[in-house]
Write an enzyme that holds these catalytic residues in place. Structure first.
Site, PDB file in Angstrom:
ATOM      1  N   CYS A  91       0.861  -1.187   0.000  1.00 38.82           N
ATOM      2  CA  CYS A  91       0.000   0.000   0.000  1.00 38.82           C
ATOM      3  C   CYS A  91       0.896   1.236   0.000  1.00 38.82           C
ATOM      4  O   CYS A  91       1.961   1.235   0.617  1.00 38.82           O
ATOM      5  CB  CYS A  91      -0.885  -0.042   1.236  1.00 38.82           C
ATOM      6  SG  CYS A  91      -1.621   1.523   1.682  1.00 38.82           S
ATOM      7  N   TYR A 244      -8.147  15.937  26.416  1.00 39.90           N
ATOM      8  CA  TYR A 244      -8.232  14.875  25.400  1.00 39.90           C
ATOM      9  C   TYR A 244      -6.813  14.369  25.136  1.00 39.90           C
ATOM     10  O   TYR A 244      -6.344  14.340  24.005  1.00 39.90           O
ATOM     11  CB  TYR A 244      -8.859  15.400  24.101  1.00 39.90           C
ATOM     12  CG  TYR A 244     -10.158  16.149  24.281  1.00 39.90           C
ATOM     13  CD1 TYR A 244     -11.366  15.471  24.263  1.00 39.90           C
ATOM     14  CD2 TYR A 244     -10.169  17.532  24.472  1.00 39.90           C
ATOM     15  CE1 TYR A 244     -12.570  16.156  24.427  1.00 39.90           C
ATOM     16  CE2 TYR A 244     -11.369  18.222  24.643  1.00 39.90           C
ATOM     17  CZ  TYR A 244     -12.568  17.525  24.614  1.00 39.90           C
ATOM     18  OH  TYR A 244     -13.747  18.214  24.771  1.00 39.90           O
ATOM     19  N   ASP A 313      -6.963  18.767  22.247  1.00 39.65           N
ATOM     20  CA  ASP A 313      -6.841  17.976  21.023  1.00 39.65           C
ATOM     21  C   ASP A 313      -8.015  17.007  20.937  1.00 39.65           C
ATOM     22  O   ASP A 313      -7.846  15.796  21.064  1.00 39.65           O
ATOM     23  CB  ASP A 313      -5.490  17.220  21.066  1.00 39.65           C
ATOM     24  CG  ASP A 313      -5.211  16.443  19.796  1.00 39.65           C
ATOM     25  OD1 ASP A 313      -5.932  16.614  18.798  1.00 39.65           O
ATOM     26  OD2 ASP A 313      -4.251  15.643  19.804  1.00 39.65           O
ATOM     27  N   CYS A 340      -8.455  17.794  14.302  1.00 36.18           N
ATOM     28  CA  CYS A 340      -8.367  16.945  13.112  1.00 36.18           C
ATOM     29  C   CYS A 340      -9.609  17.151  12.245  1.00 36.18           C
ATOM     30  O   CYS A 340      -9.878  16.372  11.345  1.00 36.18           O
ATOM     31  CB  CYS A 340      -8.189  15.487  13.509  1.00 36.18           C
ATOM     32  SG  CYS A 340      -9.466  14.895  14.610  1.00 36.18           S
TER      33      CYS A 340
HETATM   34  N1  SAH Z   1      -3.705  14.200  22.284  1.00 37.29           N
HETATM   35  C1  SAH Z   1      -3.613  12.804  21.975  1.00 37.29           C
HETATM   36  C2  SAH Z   1      -4.923  12.134  21.566  1.00 37.29           C
HETATM   37  C3  SAH Z   1      -5.856  12.903  20.693  1.00 37.29           C
HETATM   38  S1  SAH Z   1      -7.200  11.929  20.060  1.00 37.29           S
HETATM   39  C4  SAH Z   1      -2.520  12.556  20.940  1.00 37.29           C
HETATM   40  O1  SAH Z   1      -2.017  13.477  20.311  1.00 37.29           O
HETATM   41  O2  SAH Z   1      -2.133  11.401  20.769  1.00 37.29           O
HETATM   42  C5  SAH Z   1      -8.556  12.469  21.041  1.00 37.29           C
HETATM   43  C6  SAH Z   1      -8.652  11.785  22.399  1.00 37.29           C
HETATM   44  O3  SAH Z   1      -9.803  12.300  23.064  1.00 37.29           O
HETATM   45  C7  SAH Z   1      -8.827  10.270  22.362  1.00 37.29           C
HETATM   46  O4  SAH Z   1      -7.808   9.683  23.146  1.00 37.29           O
HETATM   47  C8  SAH Z   1     -10.217  10.032  23.007  1.00 37.29           C
HETATM   48  O5  SAH Z   1     -10.271   8.863  23.793  1.00 37.29           O
HETATM   49  C9  SAH Z   1     -10.373  11.260  23.875  1.00 37.29           C
HETATM   50  N2  SAH Z   1     -11.764  11.674  24.202  1.00 37.29           N
HETATM   51  C10 SAH Z   1     -12.878  11.554  23.444  1.00 37.29           C
HETATM   52  N3  SAH Z   1     -13.932  12.112  24.055  1.00 37.29           N
HETATM   53  C11 SAH Z   1     -13.479  12.618  25.245  1.00 37.29           C
HETATM   54  C12 SAH Z   1     -14.105  13.312  26.327  1.00 37.29           C
HETATM   55  N4  SAH Z   1     -15.402  13.614  26.299  1.00 37.29           N
HETATM   56  N5  SAH Z   1     -13.349  13.684  27.366  1.00 37.29           N
HETATM   57  C13 SAH Z   1     -12.014  13.380  27.405  1.00 37.29           C
HETATM   58  N6  SAH Z   1     -11.380  12.716  26.406  1.00 37.29           N
HETATM   59  C14 SAH Z   1     -12.101  12.329  25.353  1.00 37.29           C
END
Ligand code: SAH
Length: 385
Positions: A91, A244, A313, A340
């Site tokens: 891929c 997050y 995030d 994103c």
């Molecule tokens: N900052 C991290 C992950 C970003 S992805 C990185 O860069 O790797 C977004 C994250 O938000 C995921 O891990 C998901 O589990 C979390 N998430 C989703 N809904 C949420 C909520 N209501 N409160 C807290 N975290 C949440």
């Protein structure tokens, strides 16, 4: 930098790469326009940071195994919205070694006389293979997902696999005998190595387990995190929230430059990994909480706590109303919002607009050949400007 104008022959049935028909510069232009369309009203976006290596960037690859009509064992991806497996040998965006491992396993199945799982009959052995690679260390994880726990000659199978690919540092057996679209089941057994791999991102180590979330394009993630943390201009006196936070990556990278970091994340497995990652890097000024980010912020505001910088995030859905309202009550001087999905980011910026000025919009291309855009927005509280 010139990139060839190619189209993968499987593009239409696979659906993974929506921008296959564009050259890389055209893709960047497309994404730049998309960011402008949604965010121009807040500030003029900077030029998108493209990838130095737009191909084969995915460090996590999963493949489904099936027996085709002529009896041949194939592996590849599900056709969009179906359970038909499309044969993929290599891929354009996946890690090349991962693809080689996946293809070689077809051959091993044959020589070890192992079957592939039949989803209709709920019979057979191998269902999926998941390969994760830590690019900085070269460590490689192979997860064999099977529909049955009976694995004849497993030691010899693992020996043959690891002898062929010495890059493999751990092999895990995972049982998934349920009708589900999830790749991994709950039961697993480590067959080789430690069951985890370690990657290095922005100078910090991160442990990756089969289920933990980890950014799939590490080269661009380093750029994204560095830009976000640079824009925060930390002095060492700040209390920072990493909302997050996933497995704690951004907060851990920022912790050297802040007084205190608090990470909040909904997924308990990710929180466990985050705590482990903090220990692995000997970081003492960081704490992680498991829960909804909105509720956590509301609680903080109620307790009259002080917050200097909010790093956020969220997933594609963006932040909740509750989260944004309590952000306004906590009133951090600065917000660095990594997104994103520019559509929900635009919606959320609108809620914060009366109190905050957007001073930077920096898109970063994390997912070449797909239509996904990642964007950093920096917001400063207006009364401090
Ligand atoms: N900052 C991290 C992950 C970003 S992805 C990185 O860069 O790797 C977004 C994250 O938000 C995921 O891990 C998901 O589990 C979390 N998430 C989703 N809904 C949420 C909520 N209501 N409160 C807290 N975290 C949440």
């Amino acid at each position: 930098m010139k990139h060839k104008n190619f189209a993968c022959e499987k593009a239409k049935v696979c659906g993974g790469c929506q921008l296959q028909n564009m050259t890389y510069p055209e893709q960047l232009e497309y994404k730049q326009h998309k960011v402008s369309r949604y965010l121009d009203r807040f500030a003029k976006p900077k030029a998108i940071i493209g990838a130095a290596h737009p191909e084969h960037y995915r460090n996590k690859v999963q493949a489904a195994y099936k027996r085709s009509k002529n009896g041949e064992i194939i592996s590849g991806v599900y056709q969009s919205n179906s359970h038909k497996v499309i044969k993929v040998d290599s891929c354009l965006i996946e890690d090349e070694l991962a693809d080689k491992i996946i293809v070689y396993i077809r051959q091993l199945l044959k020589s070890f006389k192992l079957t592939v799982y039949d989803e209709d009959k709920k019979k057979g052995f191998l269902r999926h293979v998941l390969v994760k690679r830590a690019r900085a260390t070269g460590e490689t994880m192979v997860v064999l997902v099977a529909g049955s726990s009976i694995f004849p000659s497993k030691n010899n199978f693992v020996k043959a696999l690891t002898e062929k690919f010495p890059e493999i540092t751990t092999v895990i057996f995972n049982l998934n005998n349920r009708s589900t679209s999830l790749v991994l089941g709950d039961k697993q057994e480590i067959l080789y190595g430690s069951g985890k791999i370690t990657d290095i991102l922005c100078g910090k180590k991160f442990l990756i387990s089969p289920k933990s979330f980890y950014q799939i394009n590490p080269e661009q993630t380093e750029i994204l995190y560095s830009k976000a943390i640079e824009a925060a201009r930390l002095t060492g006196n700040e209390t920072v929230i990493d909302a997050y936070c996933g497995i704690g990556t951004i907060g851990i990278v920022a912790s050297d430059k802040a007084k205190r970091v608090i990470g909040v994340e909904l997924n308990p497995d990710a929180v466990r990994d985050a705590k482990q990652n903090a220990r692995l890097n000997n970081i003492e000024n960081i704490d992680f909480y498991c829960g909804d980010a909105g509720e956590f912020m509301t609680e903080m505001a109620k307790n009259g706590e002080k917050l200097d910088l909010l790093l956020m995030d969220p997933p594609r859905a963006g932040a909740s109303k509750e989260f944004l309202e309590s952000t306004k009550l906590l009133a951090p001087k600065k917000i660095v919002y990594i997104s994103c999905n520019v559509e929900t980011q635009s919606r959320d910026l609108k809620v914060l607009k009366d109190m905050y000025k957007v001073t930077l919009l920096q898109p970063v291309d994390m997912f070449p050949y797909t239509n996904h855009v990642e964007n950093i927005a920096v917001l400063i509280r207006k009364d401090t400007l």
